[in-house]
Design an enzyme around this catalytic site. Structure first.
Site, PDB file in Angstrom:
ATOM      1  N   ILE A   1       2.301  14.935   0.027  1.00 43.10           N
ATOM      2  CA  ILE A   1       3.171  15.387  -1.189  1.00 43.10           C
ATOM      3  C   ILE A   1       2.447  15.137  -2.249  1.00 43.10           C
ATOM      4  O   ILE A   1       1.727  14.157  -2.620  1.00 43.10           O
ATOM      5  CB  ILE A   1       4.263  14.629  -0.872  1.00 43.10           C
ATOM      6  CG1 ILE A   1       5.019  14.813   0.326  1.00 43.10           C
ATOM      7  CG2 ILE A   1       5.339  15.361  -2.071  1.00 43.10           C
ATOM      8  CD1 ILE A   1       5.472  16.217   0.823  1.00 43.10           C
TER       9      ILE A   1
ATOM     10  N   TRP B   1      -3.608   3.375  -0.166  1.00 45.31           N
ATOM     11  CA  TRP B   1      -3.386   4.784  -0.977  1.00 45.31           C
ATOM     12  C   TRP B   1      -3.784   4.462  -2.581  1.00 45.31           C
ATOM     13  O   TRP B   1      -4.149   5.274  -3.384  1.00 45.31           O
ATOM     14  CB  TRP B   1      -2.258   5.386  -0.939  1.00 45.31           C
ATOM     15  CG  TRP B   1      -1.043   4.505  -0.987  1.00 45.31           C
ATOM     16  CD1 TRP B   1      -0.401   3.916   0.106  1.00 45.31           C
ATOM     17  CD2 TRP B   1      -0.536   3.892  -2.126  1.00 45.31           C
ATOM     18  NE1 TRP B   1       0.523   3.235  -0.236  1.00 45.31           N
ATOM     19  CE2 TRP B   1       0.491   2.966  -1.696  1.00 45.31           C
ATOM     20  CE3 TRP B   1      -0.853   3.797  -3.537  1.00 45.31           C
ATOM     21  CZ2 TRP B   1       1.294   2.293  -2.763  1.00 45.31           C
ATOM     22  CZ3 TRP B   1      -0.136   3.414  -4.449  1.00 45.31           C
ATOM     23  CH2 TRP B   1       0.958   2.444  -3.922  1.00 45.31           C
ATOM     24  N   ASN B   2      -3.561   3.046  -3.183  1.00 40.17           N
ATOM     25  CA  ASN B   2      -3.659   2.692  -4.295  1.00 40.17           C
ATOM     26  C   ASN B   2      -5.042   3.233  -4.966  1.00 40.17           C
ATOM     27  O   ASN B   2      -5.177   3.637  -6.284  1.00 40.17           O
ATOM     28  CB  ASN B   2      -3.112   1.493  -4.674  1.00 40.17           C
ATOM     29  CG  ASN B   2      -3.893   0.386  -4.243  1.00 40.17           C
ATOM     30  OD1 ASN B   2      -4.563   0.601  -3.309  1.00 40.17           O
ATOM     31  ND2 ASN B   2      -3.666  -0.544  -5.158  1.00 40.17           N
TER      32      ASN B   2
ATOM     33  N   SER C   1      -6.029   6.329   4.443  1.00 40.02           N
ATOM     34  CA  SER C   1      -4.519   6.451   4.126  1.00 40.02           C
ATOM     35  C   SER C   1      -3.904   7.673   4.381  1.00 40.02           C
ATOM     36  O   SER C   1      -4.253   8.503   3.850  1.00 40.02           O
ATOM     37  CB  SER C   1      -4.047   5.831   2.657  1.00 40.02           C
ATOM     38  OG  SER C   1      -2.604   5.998   2.519  1.00 40.02           O
ATOM     39  N   GLU C   2      -2.680   7.835   5.187  1.00 43.45           N
ATOM     40  CA  GLU C   2      -1.892   9.066   5.479  1.00 43.45           C
ATOM     41  C   GLU C   2      -1.116   9.465   4.103  1.00 43.45           C
ATOM     42  O   GLU C   2      -0.993  10.701   4.247  1.00 43.45           O
ATOM     43  CB  GLU C   2      -1.124   8.674   6.618  1.00 43.45           C
ATOM     44  CG  GLU C   2       0.165   7.885   6.488  1.00 43.45           C
ATOM     45  CD  GLU C   2      -0.146   6.537   6.769  1.00 43.45           C
ATOM     46  OE1 GLU C   2      -1.396   5.783   6.548  1.00 43.45           O
ATOM     47  OE2 GLU C   2       0.515   5.711   7.249  1.00 43.45           O
TER      48      GLU C   2
ATOM     49  N   GLY D   1      -2.244  -8.779  -0.584  1.00 41.86           N
ATOM     50  CA  GLY D   1      -1.415  -8.703  -1.878  1.00 41.86           C
ATOM     51  C   GLY D   1      -1.619  -9.746  -3.076  1.00 41.86           C
ATOM     52  O   GLY D   1      -2.488 -10.481  -2.939  1.00 41.86           O
TER      53      GLY D   1
ATOM     54  N   CYS E   1      -3.189  -4.545  -6.422  1.00 45.58           N
ATOM     55  CA  CYS E   1      -2.806  -6.017  -5.923  1.00 45.58           C
ATOM     56  C   CYS E   1      -3.272  -6.853  -7.066  1.00 45.58           C
ATOM     57  O   CYS E   1      -2.805  -8.021  -7.043  1.00 45.58           O
ATOM     58  CB  CYS E   1      -3.979  -6.156  -4.981  1.00 45.58           C
ATOM     59  SG  CYS E   1      -5.693  -5.439  -5.363  1.00 45.58           S
TER      60      CYS E   1
ATOM     61  N   GLU F   1       5.287  -8.965  -4.428  1.00 50.25           N
ATOM     62  CA  GLU F   1       4.559  -7.978  -5.065  1.00 50.25           C
ATOM     63  C   GLU F   1       5.497  -6.848  -5.054  1.00 50.25           C
ATOM     64  O   GLU F   1       6.010  -6.298  -4.046  1.00 50.25           O
ATOM     65  CB  GLU F   1       3.382  -7.738  -4.178  1.00 50.25           C
ATOM     66  CG  GLU F   1       2.614  -6.906  -4.664  1.00 50.25           C
ATOM     67  CD  GLU F   1       1.128  -6.769  -3.811  1.00 50.25           C
ATOM     68  OE1 GLU F   1       1.464  -6.491  -2.621  1.00 50.25           O
ATOM     69  OE2 GLU F   1       0.144  -6.849  -4.263  1.00 50.25           O
TER      70      GLU F   1
ATOM     71  N   GLY G   1      -5.788 -12.920   1.235  1.00 46.42           N
ATOM     72  CA  GLY G   1      -6.550 -12.562   2.111  1.00 46.42           C
ATOM     73  C   GLY G   1      -7.806 -13.335   2.602  1.00 46.42           C
ATOM     74  O   GLY G   1      -7.793 -14.650   2.222  1.00 46.42           O
TER      75      GLY G   1
ATOM     76  N   GLU H   1     -15.571  -9.181  -1.339  1.00 47.75           N
ATOM     77  CA  GLU H   1     -16.174  -7.890  -1.589  1.00 47.75           C
ATOM     78  C   GLU H   1     -16.987  -7.691  -2.878  1.00 47.75           C
ATOM     79  O   GLU H   1     -16.747  -8.504  -3.603  1.00 47.75           O
ATOM     80  CB  GLU H   1     -15.034  -6.869  -1.315  1.00 47.75           C
ATOM     81  CG  GLU H   1     -14.331  -6.870  -0.001  1.00 47.75           C
ATOM     82  CD  GLU H   1     -13.388  -5.496   0.312  1.00 47.75           C
ATOM     83  OE1 GLU H   1     -12.472  -5.184  -0.727  1.00 47.75           O
ATOM     84  OE2 GLU H   1     -13.478  -4.787   1.255  1.00 47.75           O
TER      85      GLU H   1
HETATM   86  P1  NAD Z   1      -0.418  -0.876   4.072  1.00 53.82           P
HETATM   87  O1  NAD Z   1      -0.645  -1.954   4.549  1.00 53.82           O
HETATM   88  O2  NAD Z   1       1.151  -0.201   4.544  1.00 53.82           O
HETATM   89  O3  NAD Z   1      -1.325   0.208   4.782  1.00 53.82           O
HETATM   90  C1  NAD Z   1      -2.648   0.170   4.339  1.00 53.82           C
HETATM   91  C2  NAD Z   1      -3.454   0.988   5.525  1.00 53.82           C
HETATM   92  O4  NAD Z   1      -2.987   0.141   6.666  1.00 53.82           O
HETATM   93  C3  NAD Z   1      -2.947   2.286   5.724  1.00 53.82           C
HETATM   94  O5  NAD Z   1      -3.978   3.005   5.964  1.00 53.82           O
HETATM   95  C4  NAD Z   1      -1.917   2.191   6.869  1.00 53.82           C
HETATM   96  O6  NAD Z   1      -1.948   3.513   7.668  1.00 53.82           O
HETATM   97  C5  NAD Z   1      -2.682   1.150   7.903  1.00 53.82           C
HETATM   98  N1  NAD Z   1      -1.865   0.592   8.794  1.00 53.82           N
HETATM   99  C6  NAD Z   1      -0.504   0.523   8.626  1.00 53.82           C
HETATM  100  N2  NAD Z   1      -0.090  -0.320   9.804  1.00 53.82           N
HETATM  101  C7  NAD Z   1      -0.984  -0.601  10.588  1.00 53.82           C
HETATM  102  C8  NAD Z   1      -1.137  -1.072  11.750  1.00 53.82           C
HETATM  103  N3  NAD Z   1      -0.488  -1.721  12.325  1.00 53.82           N
HETATM  104  N4  NAD Z   1      -2.759  -1.460  12.174  1.00 53.82           N
HETATM  105  C9  NAD Z   1      -3.557  -0.914  11.437  1.00 53.82           C
HETATM  106  N5  NAD Z   1      -3.466  -0.034  10.349  1.00 53.82           N
HETATM  107  C10 NAD Z   1      -2.388  -0.005   9.767  1.00 53.82           C
HETATM  108  O7  NAD Z   1      -0.488  -0.775   2.386  1.00 53.82           O
HETATM  109  P2  NAD Z   1      -0.351   0.292   1.336  1.00 53.82           P
HETATM  110  O8  NAD Z   1       1.021   0.454   1.344  1.00 53.82           O
HETATM  111  O9  NAD Z   1      -1.149   1.585   1.713  1.00 53.82           O
HETATM  112  O10 NAD Z   1      -0.998  -0.312   0.245  1.00 53.82           O
HETATM  113  C11 NAD Z   1      -0.472  -1.323  -0.468  1.00 53.82           C
HETATM  114  C12 NAD Z   1      -0.801  -2.764  -0.181  1.00 53.82           C
HETATM  115  O11 NAD Z   1      -2.027  -2.731  -0.358  1.00 53.82           O
HETATM  116  C13 NAD Z   1      -0.231  -3.696  -1.208  1.00 53.82           C
HETATM  117  O12 NAD Z   1       0.335  -4.620  -0.441  1.00 53.82           O
HETATM  118  C14 NAD Z   1      -1.594  -4.214  -1.963  1.00 53.82           C
HETATM  119  O13 NAD Z   1      -1.282  -5.291  -2.485  1.00 53.82           O
HETATM  120  C15 NAD Z   1      -2.500  -3.880  -1.035  1.00 53.82           C
HETATM  121  N6  NAD Z   1      -3.790  -3.803  -2.008  1.00 53.82           N
HETATM  122  C16 NAD Z   1      -4.597  -4.872  -1.796  1.00 53.82           C
HETATM  123  C17 NAD Z   1      -5.753  -4.737  -2.610  1.00 53.82           C
HETATM  124  C18 NAD Z   1      -6.887  -6.106  -2.461  1.00 53.82           C
HETATM  125  O14 NAD Z   1      -7.880  -5.810  -2.775  1.00 53.82           O
HETATM  126  N7  NAD Z   1      -6.184  -7.144  -2.263  1.00 53.82           N
HETATM  127  C19 NAD Z   1      -6.180  -3.685  -3.110  1.00 53.82           C
HETATM  128  C20 NAD Z   1      -5.226  -2.484  -3.095  1.00 53.82           C
HETATM  129  C21 NAD Z   1      -4.205  -2.666  -2.485  1.00 53.82           C
END
Ligand code: NAD
Length: 503
Positions: free
Chosen positions: A45, A170-171, A196-197, A270, A303, A405, A478, A482
């Protein structure tokens, strides 16, 4: 074909539309754009309008198997390619991507809702910087000679791990993808990315350009849900390493699976990062730093967002007044509009989650919730997922708004008087990703830096991820680093010790 003609620079509109047409229902396996094995798709979307942009493949375990087989088949040849040759190919990829940066930035703005001027172009540029940096580090994949015995030649060598799974949120998908795949590929691994989907198209397009320069199967990108695709990828027996950025909950699941398989993982999770403002801080710079640090132009979806700001009590009233004024001047609007500072959040689900935190803030005795700026009124944006930058004050330190978060444009501002107390409050968090200190008193700054328990600590600035600065969090933020040489060596190679008796 999606209708973006009225919203986008006409010079690139056809090329942007072509990306969605070409990627409709397809992801990248063995250098070919293919549909999911079962043919299922997921609508992506446009969060600025609510319209469907295109469908992405809904990959399952069968797609994972196909992508991992492709990467496994490509591994021996890629691992045997001289490191400098791998580096040269990756450097060339950076140049090719740079030639398409306008188109990729627009695709990213359309699928994420992030503003093209303040966010997406910068993200593409940083992704290219990261690729370029790692390409130049290919010759650094070196071992050591060890003074074990003059008659016995003893040395170490760095070898690739095999097939690396890189799972993305996705961010900031392009920067986060390159932090993973550039070092993995330069080190001789082959890769399966799980996009990311919610925002897969810029990721697949950028990877497609890169993969065209590489042998088939070296770089694959699949797209599906975490449940059906991500977990199958982590479980796959031929995946030798998982590098993940995303939520803590999913990070824990991945860590458990990796523990069972006994494979290495890197986790970037996060944050709830504190920013401490001392009485001598330069207020003009602090306000700009708070807006940058809180990533308000990204709707706070970061994050490292400086989401807990502790301001010395002598300054807090003026800080809040100036921050409100500055935020009110930011233009919230169509992500594709060059005048826009702040676009949308990613999804209705994310918007509802952020609003539930704000409702909780409003119900909290003594707390004030101040929304700044104007939601756009244009009729074609009426279904867009816009939120105003919001300042919440007067919260108890144990409020969920202070501890969890929110991943939205919500900053909590609290007063402080005593340095020991504010450092203790800053450190009192499950997370430990980043922290910032604002003072020109060197002794205070160094004292605070030493005591703050976070992986990325800055003074008088609030930068994002920078190439060559090791980036990664402590505690539940984490595991691993990186963005640096150390990250490539430690996380994408294994060290072999060789002992040769020459007598
Ligand atoms: P999310 O954890 O929901 O999803 C991240 C990815 O993991 C997606 O591609 C999702 O499809 C996949 N995923 C979901 N369930 C899974 C499973 N069981 N096994 C394997 N893969 C799976 O996170 P989001 O909502 O896409 O992103 C937001 C989160 O990302 C926030 O918590 C944010 O803090 C974190 N983030 C961290 C950093 C960092 O560098 N520390 C950077 C950006 C985002």
């Amino acid at each position: 074909m999606i209708n973006i003609a009225t919203r986008i620079n006409p010079a690139i509109a056809p090329a942007v539309s072509d990306v969605f047409t070409q990627l409709q229902g397809r992801h990248l396996v063995g250098n070919a754009l293919v549909p999911a094995v079962a043919g299922a798709t997921l609508d992506v979307i446009d969060p600025a309008t609510g319209a469907v942009l295109a469908a992405a493949p809904a990959a399952t375990a069968d797609d994972v198997a196909r992508a991992v087989e492709s990467a496994s088949a490509a591994f021996p040849g890629w691992a045997a390619t001289p490191a400098r040759q791998r580096g040269k190919l990756i450097a060339e990829a950076a140049r090719v991507i740079a030639g398409r940066s306008d188109v990729i930035s627009a695709v990213l703005a359309l699928e994420t809702g992030k503003a093209i001027r303040t966010e997406c172009r910068g993200e593409v540029a940083t992704a290219i910087d990261i690729v370029t940096m790692y390409a130049g580090l290919a010759s650094e994949l070196k071992g050591e000679t060890l003074p074990f015995d003059p008659q016995i030649l003893t040395y170490t060598s760095r070898e690739p791990l095999g097939v690396v799974a890189a799972i993305l949120p996705w961010n900031v998908p392009l920067v986060l993808m390159m932090l993973k795949i550039a070092p993995a590929l330069v080190a001789g691994n082959t890769v399966v990315v799980k996009a990311s989907e919610e925002a897969p198209f810029a990721t697949i397009e950028m990877a497609r350009l890169m993969a065209e320069l590489l042998p088939a199967g070296v770089l694959n990108v699949i797209c599906g849900t975490g449940r059906d695709c991500g977990s199958a990828l982590v479980e796959h027996p031929a995946v030798a390493k998982v590098t993940f950025t995303g939520s803590q909950a999913v990070g824990e699941l991945i860590y458990q699976t990796a523990a069972r398989k006994i494979i290495p993982v890197s986790l970037e999770l996060g944050g709830k990062s504190p920013m401490i403002v001392y009485p001598d801080a330069d207020m003009t710079r602090v306000i700009a730093g708070a807006i940058a640090g809180m990533r308000f132009t990204r709707q706070g979806q970061s994050c490292t967002a400086a989401s807990r700001i502790y301001v010395h009590s002598t300054l807090i009233a003026s800080f809040i007044a100036q921050l409100k004024d500055a935020l009110a001047k930011l233009v919230i609007g169509d992500p594709l509009d060059e005048a826009t500072d702040i676009g949308t959040v990613i999804s209705a689900r994310q918007k509802a989650k952020i609003e539930s935190y704000l409702a909780l803030g409003e119900r909290t005795a003594g707390a004030q919730v101040a929304r700044c700026g104007e939601i756009p009124r244009a009729s074609h944006l009426k279904d867009g997922l816009y939120l105003q930058p919001t300042i919440v004050t007067g919260l108890p330190e144990d409020s969920p708004l202070m501890r969890e978060e929110i991943f939205g444009p919500v900053v909590c501002v609290q007063p402080w008087d005593d340095e020991d107390d504010v450092i203790a409050r800053a450190n009192d968090s499950d997370f430990g990703l980043a922290a910032t200190v604002w003072t020109h008193d060197l002794r205070k700054a160094l004292r605070a830096v030493q005591r703050l328990d976070a992986g990325y600590v800055q003074v008088n600035q609030n930068l994002t991820i920078q190439p060559n600065l090791s980036y990664g969090g402590f505690r539940k933020s984490g595991l691993g680093k990186e963005a640096s040489l150390e990250a490539m060596l430690e996380h994408f190679t294994k060290k072999k010790t060789v002992v040769i008796d020459m007598r």
